[in-house]
Design a protein around this motif. Structure first.
Motif, PDB file in Angstrom:
ATOM      1  N   ASN A  18       0.847  -1.193   0.000  1.00 47.57           N
ATOM      2  CA  ASN A  18       0.000   0.000   0.000  1.00 47.57           C
ATOM      3  C   ASN A  18       0.884   1.245   0.000  1.00 47.57           C
ATOM      4  O   ASN A  18       2.025   1.212   0.492  1.00 47.57           O
ATOM      5  N   THR A  19       0.362   2.340  -0.550  1.00 50.08           N
ATOM      6  CA  THR A  19       1.089   3.606  -0.561  1.00 50.08           C
ATOM      7  C   THR A  19       0.110   4.756  -0.377  1.00 50.08           C
ATOM      8  O   THR A  19      -1.065   4.646  -0.716  1.00 50.08           O
ATOM      9  N   ASN A  20       0.621   5.871   0.117  1.00 46.71           N
ATOM     10  CA  ASN A  20      -0.185   7.087   0.245  1.00 46.71           C
ATOM     11  C   ASN A  20       0.739   8.267   0.493  1.00 46.71           C
ATOM     12  O   ASN A  20       1.477   8.281   1.483  1.00 46.71           O
ATOM     13  N   GLY A  21       0.734   9.233  -0.413  1.00 48.67           N
ATOM     14  CA  GLY A  21       1.581  10.415  -0.229  1.00 48.67           C
ATOM     15  C   GLY A  21       3.049  10.059  -0.240  1.00 48.67           C
ATOM     16  O   GLY A  21       3.574   9.538  -1.223  1.00 48.67           O
ATOM     17  N   HIS A  46       2.479   9.315  -3.794  1.00 44.95           N
ATOM     18  CA  HIS A  46       1.711   8.141  -4.193  1.00 44.95           C
ATOM     19  C   HIS A  46       0.203   8.416  -4.100  1.00 44.95           C
ATOM     20  O   HIS A  46      -0.279   9.000  -3.139  1.00 44.95           O
ATOM     21  N   ARG A  47      -0.500   7.996  -5.152  1.00 44.96           N
ATOM     22  CA  ARG A  47      -1.973   8.049  -5.178  1.00 44.96           C
ATOM     23  C   ARG A  47      -2.499   9.455  -4.882  1.00 44.96           C
ATOM     24  O   ARG A  47      -3.447   9.633  -4.105  1.00 44.96           O
ATOM     25  N   HIS A  48      -1.914  10.453  -5.524  1.00 46.39           N
ATOM     26  CA  HIS A  48      -2.401  11.813  -5.321  1.00 46.39           C
ATOM     27  C   HIS A  48      -3.880  11.882  -5.726  1.00 46.39           C
ATOM     28  O   HIS A  48      -4.259  11.393  -6.794  1.00 46.39           O
ATOM     29  N   PRO A  49      -4.738  12.478  -4.905  1.00 45.47           N
ATOM     30  CA  PRO A  49      -6.182  12.425  -5.171  1.00 45.47           C
ATOM     31  C   PRO A  49      -6.584  13.043  -6.509  1.00 45.47           C
ATOM     32  O   PRO A  49      -7.500  12.537  -7.169  1.00 45.47           O
ATOM     33  N   GLN A  52      -5.554  10.481  -9.200  1.00 42.72           N
ATOM     34  CA  GLN A  52      -6.404   9.297  -9.124  1.00 42.72           C
ATOM     35  C   GLN A  52      -7.801   9.583  -9.663  1.00 42.72           C
ATOM     36  O   GLN A  52      -8.379   8.765 -10.396  1.00 42.72           O
TER      37      GLN A  52
END
Length: 387
Positions: A18-21, A46-49, A52
């Motif tokens: 998983n990734t986020n920011g 990662h996974r910039h809103p 996405q």
């Protein structure tokens, strides 16, 4: 269990789930600060809103059509690129290597000449033409004779370039900051001299912005720091924030060189990738955002100089914006592994340089945490521990 994959990568013992920011999480639930950004790809984290959302919206419309038909989103992304570039038109492809292949082909076809000057320790990709342009023997080893139309000269050495120019020289090709070569910025006098040589000898200037472009150095493109106007610019990595997209941006004088049938790609300009690129450019090319990148880059270098610059194992800290190299007196592979074990992902740039490419959205708090872990790791290595 033996992998079904060819062993083309020396992988770390890390499996991402998983990734986020700026955060990467492994299959065991351990979290890491990612100061590598997928090798300078996830410039917005990662996974910039916004990215996405753009991808998800495009998925509901269409995924792929042939480049034999008009694709309006390609036109929109091309306009965003040329608005911040000295070039006038764009060709989309799938990667940095493909972009550099296109740049090489365009320069040779436009000039009718075949020789291209590139630089020792440069890196332009793994395809045969891009590999031949790369001034590193370790990248070329084992593949037989390279294309014999590339000359490699020392970086930041204008006299060496001048001596290499002849009547068959089509272009000079370089990175504004050598990434894989050690995070080495070009000197202003060198770049000004190159531009003058190109004008004098009717040579094209190709700037490889695959790693340095799309805001990485605090400007839209790294060449913006040097007051020059390249003929061809290659971009990729940060352009799609994780989706595979590359491009060249070229001047109007080259517009008719690539006519129908002269160069093409099946997947280049794919609408899903274009949706991601559009969201990236709309975000990154805001002046306020780029100013923040410059400020955070200055802060990162200031903290590194303050906390680790005087350590006996460290010899130099250099870079621009959020592209920073920590040059050490010995091999840094074990330190990079130790940093990963402590929860910080970084890269190497050659044997002796720790390369930092955090997301452009990184916070000062995250910078402080990363610098603290780097200090904690490098302080354990005195000057006599070298390779």
């Amino acid at each position: 269990m033996e992998s079904a994959l060819l062993p083309t990568y020396k992988r770390f013992d890390l499996s991402v789930t998983n990734t986020n920011g700026t955060i990467v999480e492994d299959i065991n639930g351990k979290k890491y600060l990612d100061f590598g950004s997928g090798i300078g790809v996830c410039n917005l984290g990662h996974r910039h809103p916004d990215v996405q959302q753009a991808i998800e919206t495009q998925l509901q419309s269409y995924w792929h059509v042939s480049n034999l038909y008009h694709n309006p989103i390609q036109e929109e992304v091309a306009k965003l690129l040329v608005q911040q570039n000295s070039g006038d038109f764009v060709f989309f492809c799938n990667s940095g290597a493909e972009a550099n292949e296109a740049a090489i082909k365009l320069a040779r076809k436009a000039t009718g000449k075949t020789k291209i000057i590139s630089f020792n320790q440069s890196f332009h990709g793994r395809t045969f033409g891009a590999m031949a342009a790369t001034g590193q023997e370790k990248i070329q080893r084992g593949f037989g004779p390279m294309l014999d139309t590339f000359d490699y000269v020392p970086y930041n050495d204008l006299d060496a370039v001048h001596q290499a120019i002849d009547e068959n020289t089509a272009a000079i090709m370089l990175e504004m900051i050598q990434g894989e070569g050690g995070v080495i910025p070009a000197k202003q006098q060198f770049i000004s001299g190159l531009r003058q040589l190109c004008k004098q000898h009717n040579i094209l200037l190709i700037v490889d912005e695959v790693q340095t472009g799309i805001g990485r150095t605090g400007k839209p493109f790294a060449y913006n720091h040097y007051d020059i106007s390249p003929d061809i610019v290659s971009v990729a990595k940060g352009l799609g924030n994780g989706l595979p997209v590359g491009a060249i941006i070229a001047k109007h004088e080259l517009y008719n060189v690539f006519g129908p049938g002269s160069h093409a790609t099946t997947f280049g300009g794919n609408p899903i990738c274009m949706a991601a690129a559009q969201a990236v450019l709309q975000h990154v090319f805001q002046s306020g955002f780029l100013q923040q990148v410059e400020e955070k880059g200055d802060y990162l270098q200031e903290q590194l100089i303050k906390k680790v610059g005087n350590l006996p194992f460290v010899s130099k800290i250099r870079g621009k914006g959020l592209m920073v190299g920590i040059e050490c007196i010995g091999d840094v592979s074990s330190q990079i592994t130790q940093l990963m074990q402590k929860g910080l992902l970084v890269l190497s740039a050659g044997q002796r340089v720790i390369r930092l490419l955090p997301p452009l959205t990184v916070t000062e708090k995250e910078i402080d945490a990363a610098v603290g872990l780097i200090h904690e790791t490098l302080i354990a290595y005195p000057a006599f521990l070298h390779s």
